[in-house]
Design an enzyme around this catalytic site. Structure first.
Site, PDB file in Angstrom:
ATOM      1  N   GLY A  47       0.769  -1.244   0.000  1.00  0.00           N
ATOM      2  CA  GLY A  47       0.000   0.000   0.000  1.00  0.00           C
ATOM      3  C   GLY A  47       0.790   1.277   0.000  1.00  0.00           C
ATOM      4  N   ARG A  48       2.126   1.183   0.122  1.00  0.00           N
ATOM      5  CA  ARG A  48       2.941   2.389   0.044  1.00  0.00           C
ATOM      6  C   ARG A  48       3.637   2.514  -1.303  1.00  0.00           C
ATOM      7  NH1 ARG A  48       1.610   6.299   2.270  1.00  0.00           N
ATOM      8  NH2 ARG A  48       3.648   7.163   2.800  1.00  0.00           N
ATOM      9  N   PHE A  50       3.613   3.158  -5.564  1.00  0.00           N
ATOM     10  CA  PHE A  50       3.184   4.306  -6.370  1.00  0.00           C
ATOM     11  C   PHE A  50       1.679   4.298  -6.636  1.00  0.00           C
ATOM     12  CE2 PHE A  50       3.162   5.813 -11.050  1.00  0.00           C
ATOM     13  CZ  PHE A  50       2.655   7.050 -10.696  1.00  0.00           C
ATOM     14  N   LYS A 195       5.078 -12.675 -12.629  1.00  0.00           N
ATOM     15  CA  LYS A 195       3.767 -12.022 -12.613  1.00  0.00           C
ATOM     16  C   LYS A 195       2.727 -12.886 -13.335  1.00  0.00           C
ATOM     17  CE  LYS A 195       3.194  -8.126 -10.432  1.00  0.00           C
ATOM     18  NZ  LYS A 195       2.080  -7.966  -9.477  1.00  0.00           N
TER      19      LYS A 195
END
EC number: 1.1.1.418
Length: 594
Positions: A47-48, A50, A195
């Protein structure tokens, strides 16, 4: 649930708010009274990051959920622009929580997800770090932990932030790619490959004990708060490297403004929460998210650079020319990365990304999620430029005081000469040194004979200069005053004190050496003496031919590339210290245990 509206002077931002509110109507209408009365939580992993920061602020601003931020840092540290803002207010009111969690530890993930209704899984390592073990442990094993934790604690919806690179092989460009594209046999890098594996896990988990999932593939995110694209462009521009276009410059790209990326995540969550056919069609799918305005990659870069006051790239370099250099840079990073070398910007995967076309069709996201960009491309570029006003060409900070190279050289005439501050003085010094070389060194003189000749020439010059009249043919002959050779009492005392201090320091060092307790100091002394013995073996000829040209080049290069060179030195020091510690441990570790 209480509704609060914040005043906003930006008309386009008000439009964004209206579109977001409209997209929420369906799900808010269908909420049960119990759901509206109870506190509803969501979790944003990473959550920090970009894009994640923008999503967190959007969720808090529109009071959809109370938000729990999960990230690696032990505590949350707000940036200056976040203080007294939406996030700061949310943390103080308790509507926002921060929890430190490593996705590779399932127990930490389960703790972070307790009581959550929705999880936005956005955590991932830096895509530029081509470390397969790191990427796999977070993007695959960490994602599996996220899925298992969601099932264990009863999370209802899981939205995964993937990447368009999952369908990119690093060789062939993509034009208007759709979600029907299969994964390539070989991906461009470890980030893309892992990913893709994580994305497969997410889609297979759809329907597991009622969990609804989907994957968001935002293309080339940009906007305020970006710590990679714009800062790297500015760094290249300030270093004079932004003049170059890799490839033919015609490759098309889909860039996505960061607020649109956050909006796409909200749309995905609302679609999954809607129930019925909407949820069924939305769940278990992947979606390309773009601004729906393809643009030439290098035109986009040029607009950002021009907006910040730098020149547009203009010199085209074929990609095949850059690839060997990029491979060499990547190899260097593999060797020095563990010792502190920064992640390089020029890598083979990045060269491929900069020279290929990559555009994607967002029709599926529009039809199934109700997604449409809320900020147009040009408006996003304008906002991005405004947010980086501190990086404009005119705001480039000047070095305060003398440079490190100047301080090393003493900051006087020697520094001005070797750093080319006074061009006339530097050229005169070079001319004198060349004259000395051809008259004294090239003739094969020893240091003693060369010094004798120099003193002889100086004596003759001073004698002739002394007997010359004050004026010759109307020109004034400036006499050298005797004070130039006079050593004052203060200067004599200072010189004597310096000699005495040096002598005492040397005696103190010898006393310490004789005690035989300080091995570190002993090795330093040995190293210095070896260096002196090597220096003593260098001939006067080599000093002039090699040493002096290096002096006139090395210091000016160091002044221009101070940060880069210091970084390499720090890396080398770290490596040397580690090896020294290993040697100490092997030599003296066993004695301590005994």
């Amino acid at each position: 649930m209480k509704k609060k509206r914040e005043r906003c002077g930006d008309a386009s931002h008000t439009k964004s708010l209206f579109l977001l509110k409209t997209s929420f109507k369906l799900s808010l209408k269908d909420m049960t009274p119990e759901a509206t009365e109870n506190e509803r939580w969501c979790v944003v992993t990473g959550g920090r990051g970009f894009a994640a920061r923008h999503l967190v602020e959007m969720l808090v601003r529109y009071e959809m959920f109370s938000v729990r931020i999960a990230d690696l840092a032990p505590a949350i540290m707000l940036d200056l622009h976040e203080e007294n803002g939406v996030l700061d207010e949310g943390l103080r009111s308790g509507r926002v929580q921060y929890i430190s969690a490593d996705l590779r530890d399932k127990s930490q993930v389960v703790k972070a997800f307790q009581g959550a209704e929705v999880v936005f899984h956005m955590a991932a390592p830096d895509s530029s770090i081509n470390n397969h073990q790191l990427q796999y442990s977070v993007n695959v094993q960490g994602t599996q932990n996220v899925i298992d934790a969601c099932v264990d604690v009863g999370v209802k919806r899981l939205i995964y932030t993937s990447s368009p690179s999952v369908v990119f092989d690093g060789v062939h460009g993509i034009l208007n790619g759709s979600e029907s594209m299969a994964y390539p046999i070989k991906h461009n890098d470890s980030y893309s490959a892992t990913k893709a594996e994580g994305e497969e896990l997410i889609m297979k988990a759809n329907g597991r004990k009622g969990l609804l999932t989907c994957c968001i593939r935002p293309s080339s995110i940009f906007g305020p708060g970006d710590r990679l694209l714009v800062p790297s462009l500015v760094a290249a521009a300030r270093a004079g490297k932004s003049k170059f276009i890799i490839g033919d410059g015609n490759n098309l790209y889909d860039f996505t403004y960061v607020e649109n990326v956050a909006h796409a995540h909200v749309c995905a969550e609302r679609a999954l929460a809607s129930g019925g056919d909407v949820s069924t069609k939305a769940a278990g799918q992947a979606y390309f998210i773009t601004n729906m305005e393809p643009i030439k990659f290098w035109e986009f870069v040029s607009q950002l650079l021009e907006g910040l006051g730098y020149e547009r790239p203009s010199i085209k370099i074929p990609a095949f020319v850059m690839m060997p250099i990029a491979h060499l840079v990547e190899l260097t990073y593999k060797l020095l990365g563990p010792y502190g070398m920064k992640v390089p910007q020029l890598t083979p995967s990045r060269v491929r990304l900069l020279s290929c076309s990559r555009t994607f069709d967002s029709t599926k996201a529009k039809d199934r999620l109700g997604y449409a960009p809320v900020v147009p491309l040009q408006e996003g570029i304008r906002r991005t430029i405004d947010s980086f006003s501190h990086l404009t060409a005119g705001s480039q900070s000047k070095r305060e005081g003398p440079s490190k190279a100047s301080r090393i050289l003493g900051g006087g005439k020697v520094a001005d000469t070797l750093l080319w501050k006074d061009l006339k003085q530097t050229l005169i010094a070079i001319f004198i040194l060349i004259s000395v070389y051809y008259n004294f060194v090239a003739t094969g003189s020893t240091i003693v004979t060369a010094l004798s000749k120099a003193l002889l020439v100086a004596s003759v010059f001073l004698f002739l200069h002394g007997i010359l009249p004050e004026k010759i043919f109307g020109y004034t002959v400036e006499k050298i005053p005797a004070s130039q050779f006079h050593l004052s009492k203060d200067s004599s005392e200072h010189l004597s004190l310096s000699v005495i201090s040096s002598w005492n320091t040397t005696v103190k060092a010898l006393r310490s050496l004789c005690q035989g307790n300080d091995w570190s100091f002993f090795f330093k002394v040995v190293f210095v003496l070896l260096a002196l013995s090597l220096a003593g073996a260098i001939s006067l000829h080599n000093i002039f031919v090699i040493g002096i040209p290096i002096a006139f080049i090395a210091f000016i290069v160091y002044e221009k590339k101070e940060q880069e060179i210091d970084s390499i030195v720090v890396s080398f020091k770290s490596f040397a210290c580690k090896r020294k510690s290993d040697v100490y441990e092997k030599l003296f570790g066993s004695k301590k245990h005994d």
